[in-house]
Motif scaffolding. Sequence first.
Motif, PDB file in Angstrom:
ATOM      1  N   LEU A 273       0.822  -1.206   0.000  1.00 47.29           N
ATOM      2  CA  LEU A 273       0.000   0.000   0.000  1.00 47.29           C
ATOM      3  C   LEU A 273       0.855   1.254   0.000  1.00 47.29           C
ATOM      4  CD1 LEU A 273      -2.843  -0.935   2.501  1.00 47.29           C
ATOM      5  CD2 LEU A 273      -3.106  -0.363   0.085  1.00 47.29           C
ATOM      6  N   ALA A 274       1.996   1.168   0.675  1.00 46.53           N
ATOM      7  CA  ALA A 274       2.855   2.350   0.792  1.00 46.53           C
ATOM      8  C   ALA A 274       3.849   2.459  -0.350  1.00 46.53           C
ATOM      9  CB  ALA A 274       3.604   2.292   2.126  1.00 46.53           C
ATOM     10  N   GLY A 275       3.697   1.623  -1.347  1.00 46.04           N
ATOM     11  CA  GLY A 275       4.605   1.723  -2.486  1.00 46.04           C
ATOM     12  C   GLY A 275       6.000   1.226  -2.195  1.00 46.04           C
ATOM     13  N   LEU A 276       6.144   0.426  -1.114  1.00 38.34           N
ATOM     14  CA  LEU A 276       7.461  -0.135  -0.804  1.00 38.34           C
ATOM     15  C   LEU A 276       7.595  -1.549  -1.361  1.00 38.34           C
ATOM     16  CD1 LEU A 276       7.568   1.223   2.820  1.00 38.34           C
ATOM     17  CD2 LEU A 276       9.108   1.880   0.983  1.00 38.34           C
ATOM     18  N   LEU A 277       6.545  -2.061  -1.953  1.00 36.71           N
ATOM     19  CA  LEU A 277       6.577  -3.289  -2.723  1.00 36.71           C
ATOM     20  C   LEU A 277       5.649  -3.067  -3.905  1.00 36.71           C
ATOM     21  CD1 LEU A 277       6.318  -6.265  -0.186  1.00 36.71           C
ATOM     22  CD2 LEU A 277       8.249  -5.704  -1.652  1.00 36.71           C
ATOM     23  N   GLY A 278       5.802  -3.941  -4.919  1.00 39.31           N
ATOM     24  CA  GLY A 278       4.959  -3.746  -6.092  1.00 39.31           C
ATOM     25  C   GLY A 278       5.710  -2.940  -7.131  1.00 39.31           C
ATOM     26  N   LYS A 279       4.998  -2.159  -7.891  1.00 41.71           N
ATOM     27  CA  LYS A 279       5.644  -1.441  -8.984  1.00 41.71           C
ATOM     28  C   LYS A 279       6.297  -0.138  -8.512  1.00 41.71           C
ATOM     29  CE  LYS A 279       3.704  -2.589 -13.380  1.00 41.71           C
ATOM     30  NZ  LYS A 279       3.240  -3.972 -13.251  1.00 41.71           N
ATOM     31  N   ASN A 280       7.413   0.152  -9.134  1.00 44.39           N
ATOM     32  CA  ASN A 280       8.076   1.458  -8.915  1.00 44.39           C
ATOM     33  C   ASN A 280       8.226   1.803  -7.448  1.00 44.39           C
ATOM     34  OD1 ASN A 280       6.071   2.030 -11.620  1.00 44.39           O
ATOM     35  ND2 ASN A 280       8.308   2.184 -11.775  1.00 44.39           N
ATOM     36  N   ILE A 281       9.043   1.024  -6.778  1.00 45.44           N
ATOM     37  CA  ILE A 281       9.220   1.182  -5.341  1.00 45.44           C
ATOM     38  C   ILE A 281       9.885   2.519  -5.046  1.00 45.44           C
ATOM     39  CG2 ILE A 281      10.428   0.206  -3.347  1.00 45.44           C
ATOM     40  CD1 ILE A 281       9.965  -2.539  -4.616  1.00 45.44           C
ATOM     41  N   LEU A 282       9.296   3.255  -4.087  1.00 45.10           N
ATOM     42  CA  LEU A 282       9.823   4.574  -3.714  1.00 45.10           C
ATOM     43  C   LEU A 282      10.039   5.453  -4.945  1.00 45.10           C
ATOM     44  CD1 LEU A 282      12.452   3.991  -0.847  1.00 45.10           C
ATOM     45  CD2 LEU A 282      10.218   5.079  -0.702  1.00 45.10           C
ATOM     46  N   GLY A 283       9.173   5.300  -5.911  1.00 44.39           N
ATOM     47  CA  GLY A 283       9.257   6.154  -7.084  1.00 44.39           C
ATOM     48  C   GLY A 283      10.377   5.803  -8.050  1.00 44.39           C
ATOM     49  N   SER A 284      11.087   4.697  -7.818  1.00 42.76           N
ATOM     50  CA  SER A 284      12.156   4.302  -8.743  1.00 42.76           C
ATOM     51  C   SER A 284      11.559   3.416  -9.833  1.00 42.76           C
ATOM     52  CB  SER A 284      13.221   3.506  -7.979  1.00 42.76           C
ATOM     53  OG  SER A 284      12.719   2.208  -7.712  1.00 42.76           O
ATOM     54  N   ASP A 285      12.417   2.891 -10.748  1.00 37.25           N
ATOM     55  CA  ASP A 285      11.846   1.956 -11.717  1.00 37.25           C
ATOM     56  C   ASP A 285      12.117   0.510 -11.332  1.00 37.25           C
ATOM     57  OD1 ASP A 285      14.347   2.987 -14.177  1.00 37.25           O
ATOM     58  OD2 ASP A 285      14.513   1.761 -12.361  1.00 37.25           O
ATOM     59  N   PHE A 286      12.318   0.268 -10.056  1.00 39.77           N
ATOM     60  CA  PHE A 286      12.505  -1.103  -9.584  1.00 39.77           C
ATOM     61  C   PHE A 286      11.185  -1.607  -8.993  1.00 39.77           C
ATOM     62  CE2 PHE A 286      14.216  -4.825  -7.913  1.00 39.77           C
ATOM     63  CZ  PHE A 286      13.932  -4.931  -6.561  1.00 39.77           C
ATOM     64  N   LEU A 288       9.056  -5.134  -7.297  1.00 42.94           N
ATOM     65  CA  LEU A 288       9.236  -6.454  -6.667  1.00 42.94           C
ATOM     66  C   LEU A 288       7.915  -6.910  -6.073  1.00 42.94           C
ATOM     67  CD1 LEU A 288      11.050  -8.784  -5.531  1.00 42.94           C
ATOM     68  CD2 LEU A 288      11.380  -7.372  -3.509  1.00 42.94           C
ATOM     69  N   ASN A 289       7.567  -8.180  -6.322  1.00 46.41           N
ATOM     70  CA  ASN A 289       6.415  -8.778  -5.672  1.00 46.41           C
ATOM     71  C   ASN A 289       6.869  -9.897  -4.767  1.00 46.41           C
ATOM     72  OD1 ASN A 289       4.035  -7.437  -6.485  1.00 46.41           O
ATOM     73  ND2 ASN A 289       4.314  -8.256  -8.535  1.00 46.41           N
ATOM     74  N   LEU A 290       6.341  -9.907  -3.553  1.00 51.05           N
ATOM     75  CA  LEU A 290       6.712 -10.952  -2.609  1.00 51.05           C
ATOM     76  C   LEU A 290       5.501 -11.781  -2.229  1.00 51.05           C
ATOM     77  CD1 LEU A 290       9.070  -9.136  -0.044  1.00 51.05           C
ATOM     78  CD2 LEU A 290       9.713 -10.580  -1.975  1.00 51.05           C
ATOM     79  N   GLU A 291       5.733 -13.046  -1.998  1.00 54.68           N
ATOM     80  CA  GLU A 291       4.650 -13.948  -1.626  1.00 54.68           C
ATOM     81  C   GLU A 291       5.121 -14.858  -0.512  1.00 54.68           C
ATOM     82  OE1 GLU A 291       2.801 -15.219  -5.658  1.00 54.68           O
ATOM     83  OE2 GLU A 291       2.803 -16.951  -4.320  1.00 54.68           O
ATOM     84  N   VAL A 292       4.221 -15.243   0.358  1.00 51.91           N
ATOM     85  CA  VAL A 292       4.561 -16.206   1.402  1.00 51.91           C
ATOM     86  C   VAL A 292       4.230 -17.600   0.910  1.00 51.91           C
ATOM     87  CG1 VAL A 292       3.926 -17.051   3.688  1.00 51.91           C
ATOM     88  CG2 VAL A 292       4.219 -14.613   3.303  1.00 51.91           C
ATOM     89  N   ARG A 293       5.133 -18.558   1.130  1.00 54.31           N
ATOM     90  CA  ARG A 293       4.822 -19.947   0.867  1.00 54.31           C
ATOM     91  C   ARG A 293       5.084 -20.710   2.153  1.00 54.31           C
ATOM     92  NH1 ARG A 293       4.297 -21.494  -4.613  1.00 54.31           N
ATOM     93  NH2 ARG A 293       3.351 -19.654  -5.556  1.00 54.31           N
TER      94      ARG A 293
END
Lengths: 550, 155, 588
Positions: A273-286, A288-293
């Motif tokens: 929700l805070a943009g620290l995961l998912g698309k364009n983290i912290l406004g960069s072009d990086f 990442l998606n994380l999942e628990v298994r």
Amino acid sequence: MAKLQKDDLEGIIQRHRGSSRDWIAVGMGSCGLAAGADAVYRALEDGARERGLEIDVRRTGCLGACHAEPLVEVQVEGVPKTLYGHVSAEWVDLILDSHVQLKRVVSRLAVPEIAERLTTCNDREQPEPGRQYKIVTRNCGAIDPESLEEYIASGGYQALRRCLSELTPDQVIAEVERSGLRGRGGAGFPTGVKWRLTREAQGAEKFVVCNGDEGDPGAYMDRSVLEGDPFSVIEGMTIAAYAIGASEGFLYIRAEYPLAVARIESAIRSAKLAGLLGKNILGSDFSLNLEVRLGAGAFVCGEETALIASIEGKRGTPRPRPPYPSVSGLWGGPTCINNVETLANLPPILSKGAEWFRSIGTEKSPGTKVFALTGKVRRPGLVEIPMGTPLRTVVEEIGGGPLPGRKIKAVQTGGPSGGVIPANLLDTPVTYEDLAALGSMMGSGGMIVMDDQDSIVDITRFYLGFCVEESCGKCAPCRIGGRQMLTILERLSEGRGTPEDLEQLRQISKTMQAASLCGLGKSAPNPVLSTLRYFPEEYERAIAPAKANA
Amino acid sequence: MAEKDLSADVALAVRKWQKKRGALIMILHEIQGRLGYVPREIALELSKQMNVPLARIYEVLTFYNFFELEPPAKYVISGCMGTACYLKGTPGILQEFGRLLGIEVGQTTPDGRFSLTTVRCVGCCGQAPVVLINGEVHSKVSPQDVPHLLAQCKD
Amino acid sequence: MARTAARTVRAKLNGIEVVVPEGTTILEAAEKVHLKIPTLCKHPDLPPTAACGICIVRVKGTNQMPRACCTPLEEGMEIQTHEPEIVEIRRKVLELILSKHPNECLTCGRNGTCELQRLASDFGIRQQSLPSIVPDLPKDESTRTIVLEPRKCITCGRCLTVCQELQNVWALSFLERGIDTRMAPAGDILLADSPCISCGQCSAHCPTGAIFEYDETERAWELLRDPELHCVVQIAPAVRVAIGEAFGYPPGTNLTGKLYAALRYMGFDTVFDTNFGADVTIMEEGTEFVKRFQDNQGELPLITSCCPAWVDFMEKYHSDMIDHFSTTKSPHEIVGVLTKTYYCERKGLDPAKVRVVSIMPCTAKKYEIQRSDDMFASGYQDVDLSLTTRELARMIKQAGIDFSSLPEGECDPMLGLYTGAGTIFGTSGGVLEAALRTAHKLLTGEEFDALEFQPARGLDGVKEGKLTILGREVRVGVAHGMGHVEDVLDRVRAAKENGDEPAYHMIEVMACPGGCIGGGGQPYGITDALRLQRAKGLYTDDREREFRRSHENPYVQALYSSFLGNPLSEKAHRLLHNSYKPKPTYRR
């Protein structure tokens, strides 16, 4: 929280510095909950409300002094910060009335012997001799693990901000290599090297994986970090993913840790929700998606290739290496697997710098290590110490020494893959090399204290029984060798051993070490060999008298 | 179990995970979470809906300790066999449970109310020895506590 | 494993220098310098499972002991393969494996051919210093084609590789873990209730007696001993080029004549040849093809149906393809039904007293002969017993026959004389080739000049070809190994859905990699090299035949003119054709 840009972090820190309220923190890790911390928490909440007190009653993770759970820490202006232990709902009134309202510490409940033996890297740049120095567990017990705000306010995500805005992935790797950080899961492989190999490997898809399987019985360091500071693990994984070029990651957490799973899942949601995961983290072009298994009750799945098989939905059997996971792992793609503790080290390293990390610990084993000190010791719990600290300091000073009337016989490190350190060698510094030289190993951090009433042969049988139960069964040396050794150990622990037994144990041990497919089989004989080396007399006693004299 | 319910239970879990790779273990967790175990009919249904061979499903079900193939007892008592708990006396506690219930570890009472198992380390080693009853953690247990713990398991 | 011939690796094995392509395993490299590293779970035909730990070697001067079967040789590596310490460790691994294995060699079917037995012998095991911990697991004979004895299983994993990855059948699995790990059918049911198609590839690759063919040699002896019975035998094409391996001949040696002689020595009254049945199959199936291709009566592609494991696989997994299948029976069933009708009429024999025994490279034929009522078209069970090549080899030895010194024998030509088209049935692509030779003649009236249709030959899992008949493009395909069939069928389905021209007009499918010459009942030790050698034996047989096209077989012509009428006649339909129906994958 709206999606954060890299400049928003500072604002959160300022906002928190500004507000200073009195607070009461209740340790709500699994240990605390098991001891009844939930009832204490509710009693404190109700009690504070009834008395109309202006005080924050907060949930935090595990402070580490597990023998004294439930733990409550109170910070009230005008009174020194006090840690209370063994708190039950009945004592809540006393704490509220005396400490909070009358500003008088309840000395008989306080446990200063814990508080005065620890510092964190948030408070001090360098460790103090004879004390715990918390890097990995810096936030456990200090912040609400479900609050992203508190994590950021205590310095969280500064490291990621620096990486994304100031460093290239190769520079990040170089810094981690310079820090000398070694894998904390037990193997001690240099983390920076693993990252570099994964980065250099060819593959359309790369993955980061957090190994949260923590299968060693008696070890729960990773659980506490996952429960008490989940954002630090996620931040560490995000840094790793940026460094190696992965956009997908998994946290493999054992199913026996439901609270850890819940906390991590909540943290992932908040971070997204805070943009620290998912698309364009912290406004960069990086991105990442994380999942628990979830794991499903297989210790062998802590081994890298078995873990990969498990995430792929198969039986958790290891694969031969090479190829190593950094070259070919999950679904054939280069995969970097890091332990929870390793990951939690990364935010401090990347924000305070590699040189700072190097200055702690020893040259070959920089940094700290978290141990789960349990067994026949006065103050069992989690202990984080700089590498190189003598074992004696951990067991006697921090751990409080043996139980009344008993003497320490040995300290077991490295779990079912490790060995025993006899009491006369307790001055050994805790480093990868020193423990290995004695025939034991660092392992993931389990440290079991045994006293004069414990049977060495019996604990060896216990560990071997564990390996036999957890063996995946794929390769003959481990599957059958372990079982045959266990049969011998069972006879020995009943005093029905034969003289040939010891030689048979040695031969099978050698075979398992050489020919097993993975670390489980290769290291299963370690407890046997180690105890044979240091406590041969206990084995001799286990041989049936008639046969011994034959 | 009605045919429709079967399919629906499985379909729900499958739909949640179908776009993800390697999701078999997570789906089995969902099913066991809901039903307490993984019945054979569900495994067959899962095999059809996921297009995964039954062989693979049972390979996984029987490999991992966590999964149950039989319906659970009303009260599942698990003694933690982590090292600290072992040293601090779980075997004695399990023996006491076994004595009062008339069963051995790994067995269920004939009326299906209690089963006695072990679990390998839930990570509460500072509070050893630890016993779980239906997942709820009881800490620093001694054999004397056993009758009281059993009494709390009311129908 | 893909190998780039470009890069090579230079290393030393026991001080001997070796230069190999990058990616070569230590085991393979050792073979190049005549070093034999012992193995157990590794089969030359399959990728390594890395399970047993016997093949460990040492990286000189270190503690590393990698497995030779799966570790690639690296530049500059120095490997020690046979230091005394390594041999000691290998021996201990073997002792451990033996401690979990029943000591029943003398009464086990693999006595003399068991790989574990051979290893124990090579290592000079003379005592068992470890207690025996053999599990108590029941035998599974439910399929009556393949027998599972999990007690003897050493969990090498070969059968799983074959059944799951290669054949895509997933009848077998490993259940539980650790010391309790056991090989069992899917979901712990009986093999007969599982998707098992009886292809027998598991039994052909198993190192011990854990998976073994359902041995019916005793029943065969009973038949032969009965003076009331007239025993008829037929041999499949693939048998003649493989039987020699049990008697020291090079693989691929065509021993048809000696087989005829041996069978008569054993007491068979009549010796026929399944290749004749193959020729009849072509007459029927070729005519089916003409009907579908020329007259638009029926589905295209026509899919061959002489492989019973493939038929079973289709009925269980791909029953939507039923209408594509040729209804023609398999060659040995054809010989069987004709024996009990045509042959008996001609010779004045009472079919009730006639028994037909087929010698097949195949375990699935044991299932086929009672598959449905169609297999009793003569009014009796058309084929009474099907034995594998391995069983025949044992019977020849039991009969005390000195196989290699036998003079060449003859078959009874009425249902025995065969053409080259018939004999190549035994290798993948052969049925298609044979069919084209006749279909061309039926469609155009002219002989097909490309007698040897190269696109159908070779070991690729899927082979494709095109030819032109009467100005129309004919697309043909060959698949062998069940793992390769899904793609081919998906293409057929896709073309149907889109309303396109059929992706293929004719497809030949064989369940066993290589076709019948690689069958589940053939002598042990199958590899691709062996498949090619055995196939070559059949292609050579084809070249040496007087007639190479099924429709040229004079005895086939006689059969039709005097008994059947025309292909697909009412009589031919009644005797030589069968039907299919969908089957559940799991019966429990």
